[in-house]
Scaffold this active site. Structure first.
Site, PDB file in Angstrom:
ATOM      1  N   GLU A   1       2.047   0.123   5.536  1.00 35.69           N
ATOM      2  CA  GLU A   1       1.668  -1.293   5.455  1.00 35.69           C
ATOM      3  C   GLU A   1       2.699  -2.136   6.186  1.00 35.69           C
ATOM      4  O   GLU A   1       3.898  -1.849   6.153  1.00 35.69           O
ATOM      5  CB  GLU A   1       1.588  -1.725   3.992  1.00 35.69           C
ATOM      6  CG  GLU A   1       0.385  -1.138   3.309  1.00 35.69           C
ATOM      7  CD  GLU A   1       0.203  -1.670   1.894  1.00 35.69           C
ATOM      8  OE1 GLU A   1       0.646  -2.790   1.608  1.00 35.69           O
ATOM      9  OE2 GLU A   1      -0.388  -0.932   1.094  1.00 35.69           O
TER      10      GLU A   1
ATOM     11  N   LYS B   1       0.401  15.937   4.704  1.00 35.60           N
ATOM     12  CA  LYS B   1       0.408  14.570   4.166  1.00 35.60           C
ATOM     13  C   LYS B   1       1.301  14.473   2.926  1.00 35.60           C
ATOM     14  O   LYS B   1       2.175  13.612   2.826  1.00 35.60           O
ATOM     15  CB  LYS B   1      -1.025  14.146   3.824  1.00 35.60           C
ATOM     16  CG  LYS B   1      -1.133  12.854   3.059  1.00 35.60           C
ATOM     17  CD  LYS B   1      -0.684  11.666   3.883  1.00 35.60           C
ATOM     18  CE  LYS B   1      -0.553  10.417   3.026  1.00 35.60           C
ATOM     19  NZ  LYS B   1      -0.229   9.234   3.779  1.00 35.60           N
TER      20      LYS B   1
ATOM     21  N   LEU C   1      16.951   5.659   4.666  1.00 32.46           N
ATOM     22  CA  LEU C   1      18.250   5.875   4.032  1.00 32.46           C
ATOM     23  C   LEU C   1      18.827   4.549   3.551  1.00 32.46           C
ATOM     24  O   LEU C   1      20.036   4.385   3.489  1.00 32.46           O
ATOM     25  CB  LEU C   1      19.215   6.554   5.021  1.00 32.46           C
ATOM     26  CG  LEU C   1      18.954   8.033   5.295  1.00 32.46           C
ATOM     27  CD1 LEU C   1      19.957   8.593   6.296  1.00 32.46           C
ATOM     28  CD2 LEU C   1      18.995   8.862   4.005  1.00 32.46           C
TER      29      LEU C   1
ATOM     30  N   CYS D   1       1.651   4.015  -2.592  1.00 31.94           N
ATOM     31  CA  CYS D   1       1.518   5.369  -2.026  1.00 31.94           C
ATOM     32  C   CYS D   1       2.589   6.364  -2.465  1.00 31.94           C
ATOM     33  O   CYS D   1       2.268   7.391  -3.061  1.00 31.94           O
ATOM     34  CB  CYS D   1       1.488   5.299  -0.505  1.00 31.94           C
ATOM     35  SG  CYS D   1       0.164   4.249   0.097  1.00 31.94           S
TER      36      CYS D   1
HETATM   37  C1  UGA Z   1       4.114   5.108   2.996  1.00 28.34           C
HETATM   38  C2  UGA Z   1       4.522   5.999   4.179  1.00 28.34           C
HETATM   39  O1  UGA Z   1       5.702   5.467   4.782  1.00 28.34           O
HETATM   40  C3  UGA Z   1       3.401   6.093   5.207  1.00 28.34           C
HETATM   41  O2  UGA Z   1       3.754   6.982   6.254  1.00 28.34           O
HETATM   42  C4  UGA Z   1       2.134   6.609   4.520  1.00 28.34           C
HETATM   43  O3  UGA Z   1       1.041   6.710   5.425  1.00 28.34           O
HETATM   44  C5  UGA Z   1       1.767   5.662   3.397  1.00 28.34           C
HETATM   45  O4  UGA Z   1       2.866   5.582   2.467  1.00 28.34           O
HETATM   46  C6  UGA Z   1       0.544   6.199   2.705  1.00 28.34           C
HETATM   47  O5  UGA Z   1       0.595   7.310   2.181  1.00 28.34           O
HETATM   48  O6  UGA Z   1      -0.509   5.535   2.761  1.00 28.34           O
HETATM   49  P1  UGA Z   1       4.030   2.452   2.624  1.00 28.34           P
HETATM   50  O7  UGA Z   1       3.555   2.747   1.242  1.00 28.34           O
HETATM   51  O8  UGA Z   1       3.346   1.393   3.401  1.00 28.34           O
HETATM   52  O9  UGA Z   1       3.946   3.785   3.512  1.00 28.34           O
HETATM   53  O10 UGA Z   1       5.567   2.039   2.468  1.00 28.34           O
HETATM   54  P2  UGA Z   1       6.967   2.566   2.993  1.00 28.34           P
HETATM   55  O11 UGA Z   1       7.350   1.842   4.209  1.00 28.34           O
HETATM   56  O12 UGA Z   1       6.999   4.045   3.036  1.00 28.34           O
HETATM   57  O13 UGA Z   1       7.924   2.065   1.810  1.00 28.34           O
HETATM   58  C7  UGA Z   1       7.750   2.584   0.478  1.00 28.34           C
HETATM   59  C8  UGA Z   1       8.835   2.068  -0.440  1.00 28.34           C
HETATM   60  O14 UGA Z   1      10.099   2.649  -0.105  1.00 28.34           O
HETATM   61  C9  UGA Z   1       9.062   0.553  -0.402  1.00 28.34           C
HETATM   62  O15 UGA Z   1       9.231   0.095  -1.729  1.00 28.34           O
HETATM   63  C10 UGA Z   1      10.347   0.394   0.380  1.00 28.34           C
HETATM   64  O16 UGA Z   1      11.069  -0.771   0.038  1.00 28.34           O
HETATM   65  C11 UGA Z   1      11.101   1.652  -0.066  1.00 28.34           C
HETATM   66  N1  UGA Z   1      12.157   2.076   0.890  1.00 28.34           N
HETATM   67  C12 UGA Z   1      11.850   2.419   2.166  1.00 28.34           C
HETATM   68  C13 UGA Z   1      13.480   2.164   0.441  1.00 28.34           C
HETATM   69  O17 UGA Z   1      13.797   1.882  -0.748  1.00 28.34           O
HETATM   70  N2  UGA Z   1      14.447   2.581   1.310  1.00 28.34           N
HETATM   71  C14 UGA Z   1      14.159   2.916   2.598  1.00 28.34           C
HETATM   72  O18 UGA Z   1      15.107   3.288   3.324  1.00 28.34           O
HETATM   73  C15 UGA Z   1      12.842   2.832   3.038  1.00 28.34           C
END
Ligand code: UGA
Length: 436
Positions: A157, A206, A252, A262
């Site tokens: 997203e 996935k 990280l 997700c």
């Molecule tokens: C995630 C995956 O990144 C996508 O590749 C996947 O397609 C999608 O789920 C899905 O299965 O539909 P998304 O849920 O949009 O995407 O969000 P992310 O960008 O992965 O972030 C997830 C959470 O991790 C957020 O709360 C973000 O703040 C947190 N995060 C991310 C961290 O705490 N640290 C980081 O370094 C990165």
């Protein structure tokens, strides 16, 4: 194939709508079907139900050029050659995925299809599901009408359109090479690497991808705890780790942990799949618990610092599960705010996107005593502490002097490590981050 019609089931959701709009922009005729009539009526007027950069423009263009149609009638998919199934697979109470929407979509499509149709399953489903769907069609005597192809989605997203147009990879799984080729062909505008494999490998790719992203986050959050004990700085440690090309810099960032619709749901589903085949998911269980602990420690630290929450006036910056979206589904902000309110704190929250979106009403119904602030400064005004829960880019640009002067007590609990601790101290803040 661009003259042929493509269909989307679940066309009003994040994945479905991004697919519908992007495929229309590539020149395909797309019929996007969704059960939710209100969403469909709004989409017919180009009103997108959530924020995704660039999506509204693409939807408008698709509608104007008559390549994109939104419908509440599944019959309108009956002449499509390829239909993407983008419906939800919500978690059941035991963590396993509820597959009813996917099963219903596949069966309905097979029944209404006028000619042979390919169903590309975008929804995240447990390993073995695509094979079972295919076998089920066989039992119903519908195999000749519908070919099931696993086609997991990796878009995130906030960067959905870019991720669609420049995918890191396209994965298709199945037993019909021609159908797999067609699914690849319609969605590979760029020269993305393609993996054509079995249903099971595609499903595993996935789950393992999302599980590894979650693992990286829990890993860095665990390291953040020891960092704090030694007065280290997790941001520098992260940078030092990420420069190793075998590791890479992504995912990280220490903070409150992963949230959103997700990663957590898929992790729980994956763990339950291990259980179903009698295997232990020791690492993944730990990833899950570290993520929960992250949230509890943050709230506990705040409570201890303030000597209790009753009557405390708190400001919250950030409600969405990550920056660049107005999505509050499974956002870490909700359980934190619910806890603060239940302990008698008065909470005012700001979010640059949620505050302007329909999600605000949804959230207000769930958290009726939450006050809404029109700006980050308003959220901070006369507060005993300010909590930063989402790393929205505008919060990095705040006028910190103004912020400090408006607070009753210049205390910031930053769950996203947006600022430099030393500079914050010099400015007169008491600043508590994670692993810093
Ligand atoms: C995630 C995956 O990144 C996508 O590749 C996947 O397609 C999608 O789920 C899905 O299965 O539909 P998304 O849920 O949009 O995407 O969000 P992310 O960008 O992965 O972030 C997830 C959470 O991790 C957020 O709360 C973000 O703040 C947190 N995060 C991310 C961290 O705490 N640290 C980081 O370094 C990165």
């Amino acid at each position: 194939m661009s003259a042929k019609k493509l269909g989307i089931i679940g066309g009003g959701g994040h994945i479905g709508l991004i697919h519908a709009a992007c495929l229309a922009s590539l020149g395909y005729k797309v019929a996007a079907y969704d059960l939710d009539d209100r969403k469909i009526k709004n989409l017919q007027k180009a009103l997108v139900p959530f924020y995704e950069p660039g999506l509204e423009e693409l939807v408008k263009k698709g509608l104007e050029e008559e390549r994109l149609r939104f419908t509440g009638n599944p019959e309108e998919l009956s002449d499509a050659e390829l239909v993407f199934i983008c419906v939800g697979t919500p978690a059941l109470p035991d963590g396993s995925a509820d597959l009813r929407q996917v099963e219903r979509a596949v069966e309905e499509l097979a029944r209404l299809a006028q000619g042979p149709v390919i169903a590309a399953i975008k929804s995240t489903v447990p390993v073995g599901t695509n094979r079972k769907l295919s076998q089920q069609l066989g039992k119903l005597g519908l195999s000749h009408k519908l070919t099931v192809i696993a086609n997991p989605e990796f878009l995130a997203e906030g960067s959905g359109i870019d991720d669609f147009l420049k995918p890191s990879r396209i994965v298709v799984g199945g037993e019909d090479p021609q159908a797999m080729e067609k699914v690849v062909a319609v969605q590979s505008p760029s020269a993305a690497p393609v993996i054509k494999t079995s249903w099971e490998n595609a499903e595993l790719i996935k789950h393992a991808s999302n599980a590894l992203l979650a693992t990286k986050i829990s890993f860095i959050n665990e390291v953040a705890a020891i960092c704090e004990a030694f007065k280290g700085d997790i941001r520098i440690v992260s940078q030092g780790i990420g420069l190793d090309p075998r590791i890479g810099p992504h995912f990280l960032e220490a903070g409150l942990g992963f949230s959103g619709p997700c990663l957590g749901k898929d992790l729980r589903s994956f763990i339950s799949q291990f259980g179903a085949v009698g295997e232990d998911a020791l690492l993944l269980e730990a990833v899950f618990y570290i993520n929960l602990k992250q949230l509890y420690s943050f709230v506990q630290k705040l409570e201890e610092h303030l000597g209790g929450l009753r009557g405390q006036k708190l400001g919250v910056l950030g409600l969405a599960f990550k920056p660049g979206t107005d999505d509050v589904r499974d956002s870490h902000s909700l359980p934190i705010i619910r806890h603060l309110l239940s302990r008698g704190a008065v909470v005012a929250a700001h979010d640059p996107l949620v505050g302007k979106s329909p999600q605000k009403d949804w959230l207000s119904r769930r958290l009726p005593s939450l006050q809404w602030a029109a700006s980050p400064y308003e959220a901070a005004e006369r507060k005993d502490a300010l909590l930063i829960l989402t790393a929205c880019p505008e919060y990095r640009e705040l006028d910190l002097e103004r912020l400090k002067n408006s607070m009753a007590n210049p205390l910031i609990f930053d769950g996203r490590n947006l600022f430099d601790s030393r500079e914050m101290k010099e400015l007169g803040f008491e600043y508590i981050g994670i692993g810093i």
